[in-house]
Design a protein around this motif. Structure first.
Motif, mmCIF file in Angstrom:
data_model
loop_
_atom_site.group_PDB
_atom_site.id
_atom_site.type_symbol
_atom_site.label_atom_id
_atom_site.label_comp_id
_atom_site.label_asym_id
_atom_site.label_seq_id
_atom_site.Cartn_x
_atom_site.Cartn_y
_atom_site.Cartn_z
ATOM 1 N N LYS A 9 0.924 -1.152 -0.020
ATOM 2 C CA LYS A 9 -0.033 0.113 -0.020
ATOM 3 C C LYS A 9 0.844 1.240 0.093
ATOM 4 O O LYS A 9 1.810 1.116 0.618
ATOM 5 C CB LYS A 9 -0.975 0.013 1.052
ATOM 6 N N HIS A 10 0.266 2.227 -0.807
ATOM 7 C CA HIS A 10 1.274 3.366 -1.108
ATOM 8 C C HIS A 10 0.850 4.489 -0.369
ATOM 9 O O HIS A 10 -0.374 4.893 -0.594
ATOM 10 C CB HIS A 10 1.753 3.395 -2.584
ATOM 11 N N VAL A 11 1.503 5.416 0.322
ATOM 12 C CA VAL A 11 1.022 6.423 1.127
ATOM 13 C C VAL A 11 1.869 7.886 0.979
ATOM 14 O O VAL A 11 2.980 7.715 1.169
ATOM 15 C CB VAL A 11 0.917 6.171 2.676
ATOM 16 N N PHE A 12 1.079 8.823 0.635
ATOM 17 C CA PHE A 12 1.748 10.114 0.509
ATOM 18 C C PHE A 12 1.687 10.940 1.879
ATOM 19 O O PHE A 12 0.687 11.066 2.318
ATOM 20 C CB PHE A 12 1.210 11.044 -0.844
ATOM 21 N N ILE A 13 2.746 11.034 2.307
ATOM 22 C CA ILE A 13 3.010 11.820 3.810
ATOM 23 C C ILE A 13 3.408 13.108 3.662
ATOM 24 O O ILE A 13 3.163 13.913 4.569
ATOM 25 C CB ILE A 13 3.751 10.912 4.606
ATOM 26 N N GLY A 14 4.087 13.525 2.542
ATOM 27 C CA GLY A 14 4.572 14.903 2.355
ATOM 28 C C GLY A 14 5.772 15.141 3.311
ATOM 29 O O GLY A 14 6.333 14.391 4.038
ATOM 30 N N HIS A 15 6.206 16.561 3.310
ATOM 31 C CA HIS A 15 7.365 16.791 3.936
ATOM 32 C C HIS A 15 6.953 18.246 4.628
ATOM 33 O O HIS A 15 7.612 19.170 4.968
ATOM 34 C CB HIS A 15 8.541 16.959 3.262
ATOM 35 N N GLY A 16 5.547 18.400 5.028
ATOM 36 C CA GLY A 16 5.046 19.502 5.601
ATOM 37 C C GLY A 16 3.638 19.584 5.049
ATOM 38 O O GLY A 16 3.277 19.329 3.951
ATOM 39 N N ASP A 17 2.755 20.543 5.959
ATOM 40 C CA ASP A 17 1.410 20.776 5.851
ATOM 41 C C ASP A 17 1.248 22.230 5.379
ATOM 42 O O ASP A 17 1.373 22.822 6.251
ATOM 43 C CB ASP A 17 0.734 20.346 6.854
ATOM 44 N N SER A 18 1.116 22.559 3.931
ATOM 45 C CA SER A 18 0.914 24.059 3.778
ATOM 46 C C SER A 18 0.165 24.077 2.774
ATOM 47 O O SER A 18 -0.684 23.361 2.373
ATOM 48 C CB SER A 18 2.165 24.484 3.150
ATOM 49 N N ASP A 19 -0.253 25.330 2.732
ATOM 50 C CA ASP A 19 -1.294 25.827 1.549
ATOM 51 C C ASP A 19 -0.858 25.730 0.120
ATOM 52 O O ASP A 19 -1.523 26.307 -0.740
ATOM 53 C CB ASP A 19 -2.052 27.235 1.878
ATOM 54 N N LEU A 51 0.317 24.535 -3.743
ATOM 55 C CA LEU A 51 -0.194 23.551 -4.700
ATOM 56 C C LEU A 51 0.148 21.974 -4.339
ATOM 57 O O LEU A 51 -0.426 21.205 -4.446
ATOM 58 C CB LEU A 51 0.118 23.870 -5.902
ATOM 59 N N ALA A 52 1.652 21.820 -3.881
ATOM 60 C CA ALA A 52 2.015 20.567 -3.662
ATOM 61 C C ALA A 52 1.439 19.915 -2.704
ATOM 62 O O ALA A 52 1.608 18.688 -2.414
ATOM 63 C CB ALA A 52 3.843 20.775 -3.244
ATOM 64 N N SER A 53 0.831 20.689 -1.522
ATOM 65 C CA SER A 53 0.149 20.099 -0.429
ATOM 66 C C SER A 53 -1.237 19.451 -0.861
ATOM 67 O O SER A 53 -2.218 18.989 -0.017
ATOM 68 C CB SER A 53 0.084 20.776 0.767
ATOM 69 N N SER A 54 -1.760 19.847 -2.096
ATOM 70 C CA SER A 54 -3.086 19.187 -2.623
ATOM 71 C C SER A 54 -3.020 18.920 -4.002
ATOM 72 O O SER A 54 -3.725 19.463 -4.702
ATOM 73 C CB SER A 54 -4.017 20.234 -2.083
ATOM 74 N N ASN A 55 -2.136 18.294 -4.303
ATOM 75 C CA ASN A 55 -1.806 17.942 -5.680
ATOM 76 C C ASN A 55 -2.441 16.787 -6.459
ATOM 77 O O ASN A 55 -2.651 15.756 -5.634
ATOM 78 C CB ASN A 55 -0.261 17.856 -5.905
ATOM 79 N N ARG A 56 -3.216 16.964 -7.474
ATOM 80 C CA ARG A 56 -3.966 16.003 -8.071
ATOM 81 C C ARG A 56 -3.152 14.502 -8.338
ATOM 82 O O ARG A 56 -3.586 13.640 -8.570
ATOM 83 C CB ARG A 56 -4.397 16.486 -9.315
ATOM 84 N N VAL A 57 -1.872 14.813 -8.426
ATOM 85 C CA VAL A 57 -0.937 13.792 -8.796
ATOM 86 C C VAL A 57 -1.015 12.661 -7.380
ATOM 87 O O VAL A 57 -0.775 11.443 -7.632
ATOM 88 C CB VAL A 57 0.755 14.153 -8.651
ATOM 89 N N SER A 58 -1.414 13.251 -6.479
ATOM 90 C CA SER A 58 -1.466 12.416 -5.292
ATOM 91 C C SER A 58 -2.589 11.476 -5.255
ATOM 92 O O SER A 58 -2.695 10.276 -4.516
ATOM 93 C CB SER A 58 -1.943 13.271 -4.007
ATOM 94 N N LYS A 59 -3.255 11.313 -6.348
ATOM 95 C CA LYS A 59 -4.500 10.691 -6.748
ATOM 96 C C LYS A 59 -3.721 8.981 -6.930
ATOM 97 O O LYS A 59 -4.651 7.892 -6.703
ATOM 98 C CB LYS A 59 -5.134 10.684 -7.787
ATOM 99 N N VAL A 60 -2.642 8.962 -7.126
ATOM 100 C CA VAL A 60 -1.921 7.698 -7.574
ATOM 101 C C VAL A 60 -1.514 6.755 -6.475
ATOM 102 O O VAL A 60 -1.345 5.731 -6.310
ATOM 103 C CB VAL A 60 -0.634 7.770 -8.300
ATOM 104 N N TYR A 61 -1.651 7.257 -5.055
ATOM 105 C CA TYR A 61 -1.478 6.920 -3.754
ATOM 106 C C TYR A 61 -2.786 6.076 -3.223
ATOM 107 O O TYR A 61 -3.733 6.700 -3.455
ATOM 108 C CB TYR A 61 -0.931 7.818 -3.024
ATOM 109 N N ASP A 62 -2.668 5.305 -2.441
ATOM 110 C CA ASP A 62 -3.696 4.417 -1.845
ATOM 111 C C ASP A 62 -4.273 5.239 -1.099
ATOM 112 O O ASP A 62 -5.431 5.221 -0.784
ATOM 113 C CB ASP A 62 -3.145 3.150 -1.350
ATOM 114 N N GLU A 63 -3.346 5.883 0.017
ATOM 115 C CA GLU A 63 -4.027 7.047 0.929
ATOM 116 C C GLU A 63 -3.034 8.034 1.107
ATOM 117 O O GLU A 63 -1.844 8.040 0.603
ATOM 118 C CB GLU A 63 -3.925 6.146 2.499
#
Length: 685
Positions: A322-332, A334-346
């Motif tokens: 299972k693949h999870v995007f955890i990021g490296h920070g929580d910001s406003d 674009l990278a913190s709400s990128n459509r590319v993240s759809k490829v991850y399970d969670e």
């Protein structure tokens, strides 16, 4: 052309380096003049200047040296020019033909031997390149020869070229004395030492011919991984080489070490190891995709991704995990709400704000795929109530960088960074300036603003009479370097090339974590104590850490970035730069973290009013807003974020195991998460 512009063109830092560049040019220009006059002592002086200044510029102005190389004025060419000029001088001073012939033969032999040495060195280095590098696995069973001695291996060209010094000095001494013994002695020494160096390196080449084959390396690494049986992997590939880019991995290390599952870290770039923090977790660096497919990762159930990078696809193709995007920070951003993240399970976010941010990306991310886990790494940040103010308000200015494109450019450096610092200095505060590690990578304007800010702070420190602080800093430097050396040792940053790193890899003592924390605490204590209560500080290295800068600050000024979201944990006042001068309501509606922020306009007219929030009597109308925002952005305090993160990892691992068992019961095969079992050819594509 101004001095500053000339420094920029020549890639030197200031007037002192520019003077050295002019000295180098003058020295080389003088060589043919003194050779043709002839003037022995003038030539000797000019030659000495070119030797010394060339060496100093390699240390002080590497950018200028690289600029010379792009113009084909390489270091070997500069040495060759000096050699031709000394032969011309000897000819003009009527040196005997046999001396000139001997000199020509010696210098030619020296350059030929240097070419041979370079070829052998490259052969040694190529053979010592292994398909992977590891840390924290016991690789003592792999027969990797020791790296050649540093005197033969590191900066070899620099050393070889300087072996012409005996010949040059001997010939000049012979011309001055009128007797040719010194010349022949210098010739013999140059050739003798060069030949000895070539023979010594050839001996090292014989040793590296016994390097283990690729299959042997993978067999041993997989044997170690099979014994460890990792269950969760942190996978990372960086988009740009930078000293601090590994913070995206380092921030998660302590969290991984506290999981119930057995973790492993998988890196894709060799440079990563130089900046990896201390950990007992096994780390494997695999640059090639087809090599990644060879790793034994059949027990891995969860893969965590702190960044979105193209190479993520090489791991995402492993269907059993299972693949999870955890990021490296929580910001406003674009990278913190990128459509590319759809490829991850969670997608794991800190709090409700992260969930809402992804929900604004319509028809892209399912709400069920978003899990709120908090930010476990924020525990070192002290709360506002625990902070003791100093004699001056401490303002931390931590602008973000210019981004990969103008669409994602949130930095305040370009439009308002310099005037902001000027107005802060007029307000009699202490400034801690910590720019993003990638500042200036894309924008020359950002780089210029960064440089101007550093100069403003330096000049103001001088006006404040920070001489005592400078003395204290100098006195503390040896101890800080000693601590840093020990930290590097604990982190596994050993000397040597990648093969040597693999050769020395062992399973570490987990007790080293206590010493690591104690040393870091001591380093930070000494650093801040010696800086004094009024001196401005520019923070460019990994230490002091960002969170320690948080703890020193009374107030933060920053841009839209994860720095702000993390600072919210302290409940201290903070300022968001509104460089576009959007209406306050529009800005707060666009950026979640603006909900508890003071907003600073482009002209900084609100700055005096904002700073009153940290001056007695501490009238801070945003206090309640920040408390509300903290839970919204970072989640509740109970259960702790570490407990929530661990629970999310366990739940997803159980789900992956259940789905695998179901596939096996249906006859779908038992392929593990290793590339070899899940389609190595596909991964290598």
């Amino acid at each position: 052309m101004t001095i500053r512009r000339l420094c920029g063109v020549l890639r030197v830092r200031g007037a002192a380096d520019l003077l050295l560049v002019l000295l180098l040019g003058a020295g080389f220009a003088a060589l043919p003049v003194f050779a043709l006059l002839p003037s022995l002592w003038g030539f000797a002086a000019a030659s000495a200047v070119t030797y010394l200044v060339d060496e100093v510029l390699h240390s002080r102005a590497p950018g200028f040296v690289r600029r010379l190389a792009t113009l084909q004025l390489t270091r070997p060419l500069r040495f060759a020019v000096r050699t031709v000029m000394v032969l011309a001088l000897a000819s003009r001073m009527d040196a005997p033909d046999e001396v000139l012939v001997a000199a020509l033969a010696v210098f030619s032999a020296h350059f030929a031997l240097m070419m041979l040495y370079t070829a052998v060195h490259h052969a040694v280095r190529r053979r010592r390149v292994l398909p992977l590098v590891v840390r924290n696995l016991d690789m003592s069973g792999l027969p990797v020869p020791k790296q050649p001695p540093a005197v033969l291996y590191r900066r070899f060209l620099r050393k070889l070229l300087h072996l012409d010094l005996p010949a040059h000095a001997g010939l000049l001494a012979a011309l001055a004395a009128g007797t040719w013994g010194p010349a022949y002695a210098g010739f013999a020494l140059t050739v003798g030492v060069t030949v000895a160096g070539v023979l010594a390196l050839l001996g090292q080449y014989r040793r590296v011919r016994r390097m283990p084959a690729r299959d042997e390396v993978f067999a041993e690494v997989n044997r170690q991984l099979a014994g460890y049986r990792p269950e969760v992997a942190l996978y990372f590939s960086f988009a740009s080489v930078s000293r601090d880019f590994m913070y995206q991995v380092n921030m998660w290390i302590e969290t991984l070490e506290q999981l119930d599952l057995r973790p492993v870290i998988i890196l894709r770039e060799r440079a990563s190891f130089r900046y990896l923090s201390r950990t007992w977790i096994p780390v494997v660096c695999v640059p090639k995709a087809d090599d990644l497919a060879e790793l034994e990762l059949s027990d891995v159930r969860v893969v965590l991704y702190p960044g979105n990078a193209g190479k993520n696809v090489h791991m995402l193709r492993v269907a059993e995990a299972k693949h999870v995007f955890i990021g490296h920070g929580d910001s406003d951003k674009l990278a913190s709400s990128n459509r590319v993240s759809k490829v991850y399970d969670e997608i794991w976010v800190a709090g409700r704000a992260g969930r809402d941010r992804y929900q604004r990306v319509r028809h892209a991310i399912s709400d069920s795929a978003i899990v709120e886990v908090g930010r476990p790494q924020l525990s070192p940040i002290r709360l506002h109530a625990e902070h003791t103010p100093g004699p001056l308000p401490v303002v931390l200015y931590a602008p973000t960088w210019e981004g990969w494109s103008d669409d994602d450019c949130h930095t305040s450096l370009i439009p308002m960074g310099v005037p902001l610092i000027e107005k802060l200095l007029a307000e009699n505060v202490r400034v801690i300036y910590k720019p993003h590690p990638l500042t200036g990578k894309r924008s020359a304007e950002a780089a210029a603003a960064d440089k101007a800010i550093r100069e403003l702070l330096r000049a103001d420190n001088e006006q404040r009479g920070a001489a005592e602080a400078q003395t204290a800093v100098a006195e503390a430097k040896p101890r800080l370097q000693e601590i840093q050396a020990r930290l590097d040792e604990l982190a596994g940053r050993l000397g040597g090339d990648d093969a040597e790193q693999l050769r020395e890899s062992r399973v570490p003592d987990r007790a080293g974590a206590a010493e690591w924390q104690e040393l870091r605490a001591e380093w930070h204590r000494i650093f801040w104590e010696t800086r004094g209560p009024v001196r401005h500080n520019v923070i460019l290295k990994q230490l002091p850490s960002l969170y320690e800068c948080f703890n020193q600050a009374d107030i933060l000024i920053s841009d839209v970035s994860s720095v702000v979201a993390d600072f919210v944990a302290s409940l201290k006042p903070y300022v968001l730069t509104n460089a576009q001068d959007l209406p306050d309501d529009d800005f707060r509606a666009t950026y979640t973290t603006a909900g508890g922020a003071y907003l600073l306009d482009r002209d900084c007219t609100r700055l005096p009013e904002i700073l009153n929030a940290v001056r007695p009597p501490h009238t801070d109308p945003m206090t309640l807003d920040r408390r509300t925002l903290k839970e919204y952005v970072l989640g509740p305090d109970h259960p702790t974020s570490m407990e929530r993160f661990n629970a999310a990892a366990n739940a997803l691992a159980e789900r992956a195991a259940a789905e695998r068992a179901e596939r096996e019961s249906e006859g779908g095969g038992s392929g593990g998460a290793s590339g070899g079992a899940s389609g190595g050819a596909e991964l290598a594509a």
